[in-house]
Design a protein around this motif. Sequence first.
Motif, PDB file in Angstrom:
ATOM      1  N   ASN A  51       0.841  -1.191   0.000  1.00 30.95           N
ATOM      2  CA  ASN A  51       0.000   0.000   0.000  1.00 30.95           C
ATOM      3  C   ASN A  51       0.880   1.247   0.000  1.00 30.95           C
ATOM      4  O   ASN A  51       1.921   1.264   0.663  1.00 30.95           O
ATOM      5  N   HIS A  82      -1.665  -4.548  -7.670  1.00 27.46           N
ATOM      6  CA  HIS A  82      -2.489  -3.333  -7.675  1.00 27.46           C
ATOM      7  C   HIS A  82      -2.487  -2.606  -9.012  1.00 27.46           C
ATOM      8  O   HIS A  82      -3.072  -1.533  -9.132  1.00 27.46           O
ATOM      9  N   ALA A  92     -12.712  -2.489  -4.399  1.00 27.95           N
ATOM     10  CA  ALA A  92     -12.751  -1.608  -3.221  1.00 27.95           C
ATOM     11  C   ALA A  92     -14.127  -0.992  -3.055  1.00 27.95           C
ATOM     12  O   ALA A  92     -14.637  -0.877  -1.932  1.00 27.95           O
ATOM     13  N   TYR A  97     -11.859  -2.351   0.511  1.00 25.91           N
ATOM     14  CA  TYR A  97     -10.426  -2.240   0.233  1.00 25.91           C
ATOM     15  C   TYR A  97      -9.666  -3.392   0.898  1.00 25.91           C
ATOM     16  O   TYR A  97      -8.627  -3.810   0.407  1.00 25.91           O
ATOM     17  N   ASP A  98     -10.220  -3.917   1.976  1.00 27.62           N
ATOM     18  CA  ASP A  98      -9.563  -5.003   2.708  1.00 27.62           C
ATOM     19  C   ASP A  98      -9.451  -6.301   1.909  1.00 27.62           C
ATOM     20  O   ASP A  98      -8.683  -7.186   2.287  1.00 27.62           O
ATOM     21  N   VAL A  99     -10.212  -6.439   0.817  1.00 30.95           N
ATOM     22  CA  VAL A  99     -10.174  -7.688   0.042  1.00 30.95           C
ATOM     23  C   VAL A  99      -9.598  -7.514  -1.358  1.00 30.95           C
ATOM     24  O   VAL A  99      -9.666  -8.439  -2.168  1.00 30.95           O
ATOM     25  N   TYR A 101      -6.611  -7.564  -2.481  1.00 25.38           N
ATOM     26  CA  TYR A 101      -5.564  -8.523  -2.816  1.00 25.38           C
ATOM     27  C   TYR A 101      -6.026  -9.968  -2.638  1.00 25.38           C
ATOM     28  O   TYR A 101      -5.659 -10.841  -3.425  1.00 25.38           O
ATOM     29  N   SER A 102      -6.839 -10.242  -1.653  1.00 23.07           N
ATOM     30  CA  SER A 102      -7.259 -11.631  -1.418  1.00 23.07           C
ATOM     31  C   SER A 102      -8.117 -12.166  -2.564  1.00 23.07           C
ATOM     32  O   SER A 102      -7.997 -13.341  -2.926  1.00 23.07           O
ATOM     33  N   LYS A 125      -4.384  -4.851   6.596  1.00 22.15           N
ATOM     34  CA  LYS A 125      -5.484  -5.830   6.565  1.00 22.15           C
ATOM     35  C   LYS A 125      -5.598  -6.509   5.196  1.00 22.15           C
ATOM     36  O   LYS A 125      -5.807  -7.720   5.115  1.00 22.15           O
ATOM     37  N   ASN A 126      -5.429  -5.739   4.131  1.00 18.16           N
ATOM     38  CA  ASN A 126      -5.594  -6.344   2.806  1.00 18.16           C
ATOM     39  C   ASN A 126      -4.475  -7.344   2.501  1.00 18.16           C
ATOM     40  O   ASN A 126      -4.707  -8.349   1.827  1.00 18.16           O
ATOM     41  N   ASN A 129      -5.255 -10.501   4.677  1.00 19.09           N
ATOM     42  CA  ASN A 129      -6.316 -11.276   4.027  1.00 19.09           C
ATOM     43  C   ASN A 129      -5.771 -12.052   2.831  1.00 19.09           C
ATOM     44  O   ASN A 129      -6.132 -13.208   2.616  1.00 19.09           O
TER      45      ASN A 129
END
Length: 191
Positions: A51, A82, A92, A97-99, A101-102, A125-126, A129
């Motif tokens: 990030n 990204h 997002a 936004y937390d997911v 990358y997952s 967090k992302n 996850n």
Amino acid sequence: MKTNIQRIIGASIDVKSKILTDAEFQKRLETVIEVITNAFQTGKKVLFCGNGGSAADAQHLAAEFSGRFYIDRKALPSEALHCNSSYLTAVANDYSYDVIYSRIVDGTCVAGDVLVGLSTSGNSKNILNAFAVAKEKGVITVGLTGATGGKMKDASDYLFNVPSTDTPRIQESHILIGHIICELVEAKIFG
């Protein structure tokens, strides 16, 4: 009396000197170089995520593999997660936004791939996850963090927790670690 410029340069050198004298840190580097070399040699890919400034570093390091480092050679399958802004903003917006990358790890990764997450705090967090989904899929996780490792300490298969709590100094060492990995993997594969 040191100038501000000398103080900043000295602080960067101090962090790197700690890495230089840490035999366990260097042993982990040797192991990860082997892991990434093996991944590329068996048709797997190496993906990066981060990030802010760490996203820029992730993109930089992925380009060292997919482009070249020192050797004119074939491209290695590597990307920063990204780089597709349509995907990033849609996920997002529609999910969280937390997911970001997952979801892409779930959709594109296979067992034996390597996911490198850069987070100075180790608590993004992302990335956490993404590492959780990666583990479910048999993807190898490599965390680059600051001194404590944050939550990534327990989430990473291999952790490089730079011995600093100062974000710029941590990021400078992340690039050093990444460049070491890129140079030595390239040399192992292409001679």
